[in-house]
Design an enzyme around this catalytic site. Structure first.
Site, PDB file in Angstrom:
ATOM      1  N   TYR A 122      28.659  99.771 -16.800  1.00 37.83           N
ATOM      2  CA  TYR A 122      30.038 100.248 -16.865  1.00 37.83           C
ATOM      3  C   TYR A 122      30.148 101.660 -16.302  1.00 37.83           C
ATOM      4  CZ  TYR A 122      34.555 101.690 -18.636  1.00 37.83           C
ATOM      5  OH  TYR A 122      35.824 102.174 -18.725  1.00 37.83           O
ATOM      6  N   PHE A 150      28.181 103.101 -14.296  1.00 35.37           N
ATOM      7  CA  PHE A 150      27.920 103.044 -12.858  1.00 35.37           C
ATOM      8  C   PHE A 150      29.197 102.654 -12.116  1.00 35.37           C
ATOM      9  CE2 PHE A 150      26.676 101.051  -8.912  1.00 35.37           C
ATOM     10  CZ  PHE A 150      25.695 101.897  -8.431  1.00 35.37           C
ATOM     11  N   ASP A 151      29.854 101.591 -12.601  1.00 36.64           N
ATOM     12  CA  ASP A 151      31.071 101.119 -11.945  1.00 36.64           C
ATOM     13  C   ASP A 151      32.152 102.194 -11.908  1.00 36.64           C
ATOM     14  OD1 ASP A 151      29.877  98.737 -11.496  1.00 36.64           O
ATOM     15  OD2 ASP A 151      30.848  97.678 -13.163  1.00 36.64           O
ATOM     16  N   SER A 169       4.697  85.712  14.441  1.00 39.55           N
ATOM     17  CA  SER A 169       4.473  84.822  13.301  1.00 39.55           C
ATOM     18  C   SER A 169       3.081  85.100  12.751  1.00 39.55           C
ATOM     19  CB  SER A 169       4.399  83.434  13.758  1.00 39.55           C
ATOM     20  OG  SER A 169       5.092  82.600  14.020  1.00 39.55           O
ATOM     21  N   LEU A 170       2.633  84.269  11.846  1.00 43.25           N
ATOM     22  CA  LEU A 170       1.281  84.426  11.315  1.00 43.25           C
ATOM     23  C   LEU A 170       0.516  83.139  11.533  1.00 43.25           C
ATOM     24  CD1 LEU A 170       2.120  86.057   7.864  1.00 43.25           C
ATOM     25  CD2 LEU A 170       0.923  87.167   9.750  1.00 43.25           C
ATOM     26  N   GLU A 177      -1.773  90.429   0.267  1.00 53.28           N
ATOM     27  CA  GLU A 177      -0.414  90.537  -0.268  1.00 53.28           C
ATOM     28  C   GLU A 177       0.102  89.129  -0.485  1.00 53.28           C
ATOM     29  OE1 GLU A 177       1.957  92.712   2.636  1.00 53.28           O
ATOM     30  OE2 GLU A 177       0.165  93.899   3.056  1.00 53.28           O
ATOM     31  N   LYS A 190       2.815  86.185   0.145  1.00 53.21           N
ATOM     32  CA  LYS A 190       3.704  85.815   1.237  1.00 53.21           C
ATOM     33  C   LYS A 190       5.040  85.424   0.611  1.00 53.21           C
ATOM     34  CE  LYS A 190       3.611  83.236   5.564  1.00 53.21           C
ATOM     35  NZ  LYS A 190       4.833  82.459   5.545  1.00 53.21           N
ATOM     36  N   ASP A 208       8.734  84.184   0.294  1.00 54.22           N
ATOM     37  CA  ASP A 208       9.384  83.098   1.014  1.00 54.22           C
ATOM     38  C   ASP A 208      10.888  83.348   1.121  1.00 54.22           C
ATOM     39  OD1 ASP A 208       9.373  80.803   2.398  1.00 54.22           O
ATOM     40  OD2 ASP A 208       9.202  79.464   0.680  1.00 54.22           O
ATOM     41  N   ARG A 223      14.867  88.250  12.434  1.00 55.62           N
ATOM     42  CA  ARG A 223      13.730  88.004  13.303  1.00 55.62           C
ATOM     43  C   ARG A 223      14.134  87.249  14.569  1.00 55.62           C
ATOM     44  NH1 ARG A 223       8.123  85.071  11.690  1.00 55.62           N
ATOM     45  NH2 ARG A 223       8.494  83.285  13.017  1.00 55.62           N
ATOM     46  N   TYR A 227       6.908  94.958   3.621  1.00 54.45           N
ATOM     47  CA  TYR A 227       5.454  94.812   3.740  1.00 54.45           C
ATOM     48  C   TYR A 227       4.813  95.441   4.972  1.00 54.45           C
ATOM     49  CZ  TYR A 227       7.226  90.858   6.419  1.00 54.45           C
ATOM     50  OH  TYR A 227       7.921  90.090   7.293  1.00 54.45           O
ATOM     51  N   LYS A 272      -4.552  90.929   5.532  1.00 50.45           N
ATOM     52  CA  LYS A 272      -4.477  91.811   6.705  1.00 50.45           C
ATOM     53  C   LYS A 272      -5.699  92.708   6.765  1.00 50.45           C
ATOM     54  CE  LYS A 272       0.479  91.861   6.135  1.00 50.45           C
ATOM     55  NZ  LYS A 272       1.649  92.561   5.615  1.00 50.45           N
ATOM     56  N   LYS A 289      -2.051  79.437   3.065  1.00 55.42           N
ATOM     57  CA  LYS A 289      -0.938  78.708   2.449  1.00 55.42           C
ATOM     58  C   LYS A 289      -1.361  78.021   1.154  1.00 55.42           C
ATOM     59  CE  LYS A 289       2.592  79.094   5.319  1.00 55.42           C
ATOM     60  NZ  LYS A 289       3.426  78.212   6.047  1.00 55.42           N
ATOM     61  N   CYS A 328      30.904  53.653 -14.258  1.00 59.86           N
ATOM     62  CA  CYS A 328      30.525  54.894 -14.946  1.00 59.86           C
ATOM     63  C   CYS A 328      29.732  54.583 -16.214  1.00 59.86           C
ATOM     64  CB  CYS A 328      31.771  55.702 -15.290  1.00 59.86           C
ATOM     65  SG  CYS A 328      31.400  57.197 -16.225  1.00 59.86           S
ATOM     66  N   CYS A 371      31.992  55.806 -19.341  1.00 62.83           N
ATOM     67  CA  CYS A 371      33.296  55.254 -19.717  1.00 62.83           C
ATOM     68  C   CYS A 371      33.563  53.879 -19.106  1.00 62.83           C
ATOM     69  CB  CYS A 371      34.412  56.219 -19.340  1.00 62.83           C
ATOM     70  SG  CYS A 371      34.732  56.291 -17.564  1.00 62.83           S
ATOM     71  N   CYS A 424      33.320  59.150 -10.740  1.00 64.76           N
ATOM     72  CA  CYS A 424      34.073  58.386 -11.736  1.00 64.76           C
ATOM     73  C   CYS A 424      35.503  58.909 -11.682  1.00 64.76           C
ATOM     74  CB  CYS A 424      33.488  58.609 -13.126  1.00 64.76           C
ATOM     75  SG  CYS A 424      34.616  58.050 -14.420  1.00 64.76           S
ATOM     76  N   CYS A 432      37.140  60.085 -19.426  1.00 67.19           N
ATOM     77  CA  CYS A 432      35.680  60.034 -19.366  1.00 67.19           C
ATOM     78  C   CYS A 432      35.095  61.226 -20.133  1.00 67.19           C
ATOM     79  CB  CYS A 432      35.268  60.046 -17.899  1.00 67.19           C
ATOM     80  SG  CYS A 432      33.511  59.864 -17.635  1.00 67.19           S
TER      81      CYS A 432
END
Ligand code: AMP
Ligand code: ZN
Length: 664
Positions: free
Chosen positions: A32, A34-35, A80-81, A111, A113, A115, A134, A222, A284, A308, A402, A405, A420, A426
């Site tokens: 609050y 902060f806002d 890429s890797l 490290e 990876k 996703d 990228r 990274y 690395k 992986k 359904c 029902c 349905c 229902c």
């Protein structure tokens, strides 16, 4: 203190709080407070555009719209890797490296990876200058405006940073944030997203940065390129942290591939305790000098290797397919499985998505199936082990009626889901709608939860959300687990909800496709429910951001007799069905029927303020010039193509003074 000093002081303060909250995860003030500070800064900036700063914390809120993302060439290519999957792969890699470097000692940094979607951030003199996706590795899209809304991306750096460098990282959604987003989508009657990774990457290309700001995106860094003076990857991580970036603490310096493997094995298991998804480990070479010597292949650096994780898969037996009915009547088939341990949790159920999915896999009750828990939080069935299929299993016939029902299901052209249609009779649809009505972002009824709604329905006390307003303490007390105190709380909570503003009431009604934002737009455009109910599909689509699908759904909702009765009842109970005096005060109809396009930079008011003025006075803001545009309000630096287009179509171009004259 001068205004400028004041603005600068608040910016600095907010920057600190932002860092504490998003990077360190240790806020020192309430949301609050902060806002409030942010609001104060926004007001000052609106009044004093001369102190504009491209790194101001107010930019986190978003609001700028990018129509076309500009293509930018990367100064340093984004590679890429290479992938490895076994101990042998890793040892081969080490041998190749030693062959190139000669027999010198090497160290590895391991490290995780992350996703998500990769991003390249350029900092100049401690300020975020550019953020580029990228793309194909050579060039990507400029998504700076959107990236600035992400809390953990520093707009200004701390400490002693180099004057110019690029830093790379991954934009991700935490699992918790993703689940919350999906929960909201389901509440809004929208399809949930499939997985955090695609959702994160899709978010970067949203045109409206205000929408990006609402998504709980995070940025994990990274690597640094183009900075001099750094010697090792490990130091890179430490420096990045010191300059204010979010760098996960999980990084380890290893001397041997055995040590690397132990790191991999540990995280293969413990990754499920992390708040975000990882799909492997990146290894690395620590020394940046050695990295330079090793260089790149056509596709990937020779000095790095991804290991992986195996997507976790288990075979188990599908005991039964059951069907769930959602608030909107959508049917979801669910696989009930022989419990199996997968990715650290016991899995008993998996989603089967829809009828097509079942047909495609030819999945049958009694089959042995492979369950995978990879990108998605909800496990999924990826295949049937046909070699294990017992003789005589009957093919699955999707339900036609359904399960709750008994009504015959329908499936609309082009939709994957069955529905349905019995929305008024229902049970899960009825309770689902009431649960949506009372939810936090809707009527936020204190003292009432989802289970109590089901109980009240089962006991015949409520049939729709209007019935909530008739409940009395005496009716509730006899119910299971209901003491006098909680009954009173419930009734008081219902009473208090009568003060909830119109736009939230509109959202609470549960009109399909009318989520929070759409409800706000509609409330603002129509000001009260009667005007909204009288609107035709055509009129509705003329409102900014309201498309045909929404318009149709709104009209249908108010054509339904039951809905009309419910709304009328809610009106008599005293809920807010029009904007408040305060909300209306700043509004007029002066610009009714006029469409404006805003272009360029303005002197006395901000762009968002200008747009708000147009809407508050009954006008419409469009993003591109067409024959329907009434005026273009042009500030300094109006785009030349816009100018030609306006002139070609004979659309008058007016200045901000002309505009202010129109509404004064
Ligand atoms: P891939 O797309 O499978 O070739 O993997 C390469 C991508 O992994 C890079 O473009 C990065 O975006 C991403 N990545 C995630 N975490 C890391 C990390 N710790 N170090 C380097 N790259 C990473
Ligand atoms: Zn039903």
């Amino acid at each position: 203190m001068t205004i400028e000093q004041k603005i600068k002081t608040i910016r600095k303060e907010l920057q600190e709080h932002n860092y504490n909250y998003y990077v360190l995860d240790k806020p020192t003030i309430s949301d609050y407070e902060f806002d409030m500070k942010l609001k104060a800064l926004q007001d000052l900036e609106e009044k004093h555009p001369e102190f504009y700063d491209p790194s101001s914390p107010t930019l986190r809120v978003g609001g700028l719209v990018t129509k076309n993302f500009e293509t930018i060439a990367h100064e340093h290519r984004m590679y890429s890797l290479d992938n490895s999957y076994s101990k042998e792969d890793l040892e081969d890699w080490e041998k190749r490296i030693q062959r190139i470097l000669g027999d010198v000692p090497v160290e590895f940094v391991c490290e995780l990876k992350y996703d998500g979607a990769s991003i390249n951030l350029t900092y100049e003199n401690g300020q975020l200058a550019r953020a580029v996706t990228r793309g194909d590795g050579f060039q990507g899209d400029d998504v700076t405006t959107n990236i600035k809304t992400i809390g953990s991306v520093p707009l200004k750096l701390r400490g002693d940073y180099p004057s110019k460098f690029d830093i790379r990282g991954e934009i991700i959604l935490t699992l918790e944030g993703f689940a919350k987003m999906n929960q909201e989508r389901i509440e809004n009657g929208e399809e949930p997203y499939m997985n955090p990774r695609n959702t994160a990457s899709g978010s970067l290309k949203l045109q409206d940065s205000a929408l990006v700001a609402q998504r709980p995106l995070d940025c994990l860094l990274y690597s640094i390129v183009g900075a001099s003076g750094l010697k090792t990857q490990f130091e890179v991580l430490e420096k990045a942290r010191a300059w204010g970036f979010k760098v996960p603490p999980v990084a380890k310096l290893c001397k041997t591939t055995d040590e690397v493997l132990r790191f991999v094995e540990y995280w293969d298991v413990h990754r499920h305790e992390l708040p975000y998804e990882t799909d492997g480990v990146v290894i690395k070479i620590n020394s940046l000098l050695q990295q330079e010597e090793l260089g790149h292949t056509a596709k990937a650096p020779r000095w790095a290797m991804a290991y992986k994780f195996k997507a976790e898969q288990e075979a188990t037996i599908l005991n039964e397919i059951t069907y769930q009915v959602g608030r909107t009547g959508a049917i979801t088939p669910v696989a009930n499985l022989q419990p199996v341990l997968l990715a650290g949790t016991t899995v008993k159920r998996a989603s089967l998505h829809n009828a097509d999915q079942i047909a495609k896999l030819d999945i049958r009750e009694g089959d042995t199936v492979f369950v995978e828990k990879g990108g998605e939080i909800i496990p999924k069935i990826i295949a049937v082990d046909l070699t294990k299929r017992p003789l005589g299993l009957t093919p699955t016939r999707y339900i036609t009626h359904c399960p709750e029902c008994g009504t015959e299901l329908i499936r609309k052209e082009g939709e994957a889901q069955h529905f349905c249609p019995n929305d008024t009779g229902c049970p899960p649809q009825i309770t689902g709608r009431i649960q949506h009505f009372i939810s936090r972002k809707a009527m936020d009824i204190e003292g009432l939860g989802g289970e109590t709604v089901e109980l009240l329905f089962k006991e015949g006390l409520i049939d729709n959300y209007a019935d909530l307003y008739m409940l009395t303490v005496d009716q509730i007390i006899p119910l299971e687990r209901m003491a006098e105190k909680s009954a009173e709380n419930l009734v008081n909570g219902v009473e208090a909800s009568k003060k909830i503003p119109f736009e939230r009431v509109l959202f609470a009604l549960g009109i399909r496709y009318v989520g929070e934002t759409v409800a706000k737009k509609l409330a603002k455009a129509y000001k009260n429910i009667d005007a909204l109910m009288a609107a035709s599909e055509e009129e509705l689509t003329a409102v900014d951001e309201i498309g045909e699908r929404i318009a149709q759904s709104v009209v249908q909702f108010f054509q339904n007799q039951t809905n009309l009765e419910t709304v009328n009842r809610l009106k008599t109970y005293g809920l807010q069905f029009s904007l408040s005096e305060e909300q209306l005060q700043h509004q007029s109809d002066l610009l009714k029927g006029k469409t404006f396009v805003v272009s360029g930079v303005f002197e006395t008011i901000g762009r968002s303020e200008l747009k708000k003025l147009i809407e508050d006075n009954g006008g419409k803001v469009a993003s591109s010039i067409s024959s329907k545009t009434s005026y273009v309000v042009a500030g300094a630096n109006m785009g030349p193509s816009k100018k030609t287009k306006a002139e070609g179509l004979g659309v008058p171009i007016i200045s901000e003074q002309d505009f202010l004259g129109m509404i004064s």
